[in-house]
Design an enzyme around this catalytic site. Structure first.
Site, short mmCIF file in Angstrom:
data_model
loop_
_atom_site.label_atom_id
_atom_site.label_comp_id
_atom_site.label_asym_id
_atom_site.label_seq_id
_atom_site.Cartn_x
_atom_site.Cartn_y
_atom_site.Cartn_z
N PRO A 1 -20.24 -30.62 -1.27
CA PRO A 1 -19.31 -30.97 -2.36
C PRO A 1 -18.24 -29.92 -2.62
CG PRO A 1 -21.36 -30.16 -3.28
CD PRO A 1 -21.54 -30.12 -1.78
N CYS A 2 -17.28 -29.80 -1.70
CA CYS A 2 -16.22 -28.83 -1.92
C CYS A 2 -15.33 -29.27 -3.09
CB CYS A 2 -15.40 -28.62 -0.64
SG CYS A 2 -14.78 -30.12 0.07
N HIS A 3 -15.45 -30.53 -3.51
CA HIS A 3 -14.66 -30.96 -4.68
C HIS A 3 -15.17 -30.31 -5.96
CE1 HIS A 3 -18.04 -33.84 -4.38
NE2 HIS A 3 -17.97 -33.92 -5.70
#
Lengths: 253, 192
Positions: free
Chosen positions: A158-160
């Protein structure tokens, strides 16, 4: 000289695509499938090393082309394993952590960044600098940004959930508006995050526990609204008698 | 330990841990070598690719049945060559490989970027002649000559691949090379 001539026959290469055909023949070929997500359909690819790619794409042929360009190997359509579909659809962070990822395209540093991003729970965010510090490279904040931009498996890793500390959400490999959609969908109060960030608020503290956290830490969500204090710096929080949270680790130990 | 041996033990160790995760590495490490070995025995690109592919498929199936310690202990190169050779022998028994070669069959000789196209064609032609001569050699001589003089294997390793005493291997390599030399010269002189 016969022996010298014979030696030239050694310079032979297997035909183009030989390895791919062998892998396909034993059933080890890379597969992909289309999955629906909050930001639309994305193609997910996996192989014997784990999940190798998550890519939004306008069409299957466009995906196949982009995949081959980036990974230099073909992928064939397959049936998405049920566990993988469940994890993508639920966005469950604990389950996503249990999956195997094929990060062979990533450098050691990029892999460390992505593994750390995988630890961020659903609905929470961490600053770029937090990742840099947690992996022992506190000065490499910009490099963390570049590593996340190259994340081959966004959504699952989850780089968001990695954001700027100035109250803006920052860039996202799949597009900045998609970052807002995803974080709102996970229950983050994006408007409040932005408002507080612009006002210089970096930490929240609980007057009952005397612990300060990053604003989205789940520990803070348990605190009653009237007991929540806000701080602009570590010094301000410590001066008020607060200690850092052990879960979100808001500052350097 | 040579660099080659180091790679071999790394690949064996990786296969010892996890066959599926490391099989691709086995194919990319040894694909060219196995293909070249088979091509030099059968002198036909299509047959060579078929046999090379069957070799790796058979290797994959076999690895699945081996316990990790056995996989770790494998002399992978010799093991792959043995599998390939068995397949070559089976085919040779079924029908003798054709000794007539077109220029096309010789193209896998790597083209040097700086080389004139005509020079490459010439080199390819002489490679084709050489492969044709090899093909006229009985398989019991052809195999050790290919392993020793093309692939550069040690006598000990060839003995392991062929399951023969080192002395026999040496004798067959020398005898094979002498036969090849005689045949090659006769043909070249005849052409002059």
């Amino acid at each position: 000289m016969l022996q010298t001539e014979l030696r030239t026959l050694r310079q032979v290469r297997a035909p183009e695509g030989f390895a791919g055909r062998v892998l396909a023949a034993v059933g080890l070929v890379e597969r992909y499938a289309l999955v629906e997500t909050p930001i639309g359909g994305v193609y997910v690819a996996w192989n014997e090393h784990g999940i190798s790619a998550v890519m939004p794409s306008a069409s299957e042929s466009a995906f196949r082309r982009r995949f081959a360009e980036r990974f230099e190997r073909p992928a064939e359509r397959g049936e998405l394993p049920a566990t993988l579909r469940r994890v993508i659809e639920s966005g469950d962070a604990a389950e996503a952590r249990r999956l195997r990822y094929d990060l062979r395209v990533c450098s050691e540093f990029e892999t460390a960044v992505l593994r750390k991003a995988l630890e961020i729970p659903r609905g929470q965010v961490r600053p770029y600098g937090w990742i840099a510090r947690e992996i022992g490279r506190p000065k490499a904040v910009r490099a963390v940004g570049s590593a996340l931009a190259k994340n081959p498996v966004p959504l699952l890793i989850p780089c968001h959930r990695v954001v700027r500390s100035d109250g803006t959400l920052g860039e996202y490999a799949l597009g900045a508006p998609q970052k807002v959609t995803l974080l709102k969908g996970e229950g983050l109060d994006v408007a409040r995050f932005e408002r507080e960030g612009r006002a210089g608020i970096r930490f929240h503290g609980s007057a009952t526990t005397k612990i300060f956290c990053l604003p989205s830490c789940s520990d803070m969500r348990r605190a009653k609204a009237q007991n929540v204090r806000t701080f602009r710096s570590e010094g301000e929080a410590r001066d008020a008698g607060y200690r850092p949270c052990k879960h979100c680790r808001p500052v350097a130990a | 330990m040579t660099a080659d041996d180091r790679v071999q033990s790394e690949v064996a160790a990786a296969l010892g841990r996890d066959v599926d995760a490391n099989f691709e590495r086995l194919v990319t490490t040894y694909g060219d070598r196995v293909f070249a070995f088979v091509l030099n025995l059968v002198a036909d690109r299509f047959v060579a690719e078929e046999i090379a592919q069957e070799t790796f498929v058979a290797a994959y199936r076999a690895l699945g049945g081996y316990a990790p310690p056995r996989r770790r202990a494998l002399s992978i190169r010799a093991w792959l060559y043995t599998i390939a050779l068995n397949r070559v022998r089976n085919r040779a028994r079924a029908r003798e490989f054709s000794a007539s070669l077109s220029l096309d069959d010789a193209l896998p000789v790597a083209a040097d970027a700086r080389e004139e196209p005509s020079a490459h064609a010439e080199r390819a032609e002489s490679a084709a002649e050489l492969r044709a001569a090899l093909l006229r050699l009985a398989l019991r001589y052809r195999t050790p000559v290919v392993l020793r003089h093309i692939d550069g294997r040690s006598y000990a390793e060839i003995a392991e691949i062929l399951d023969q005493p080192v002395g026999t291997v040496k004798a067959n390599v020398h005898r094979g090379l002498a036969l090849l030399q005689a045949d090659y010269e006769t043909r070249n002189h005849a052409a002059d």
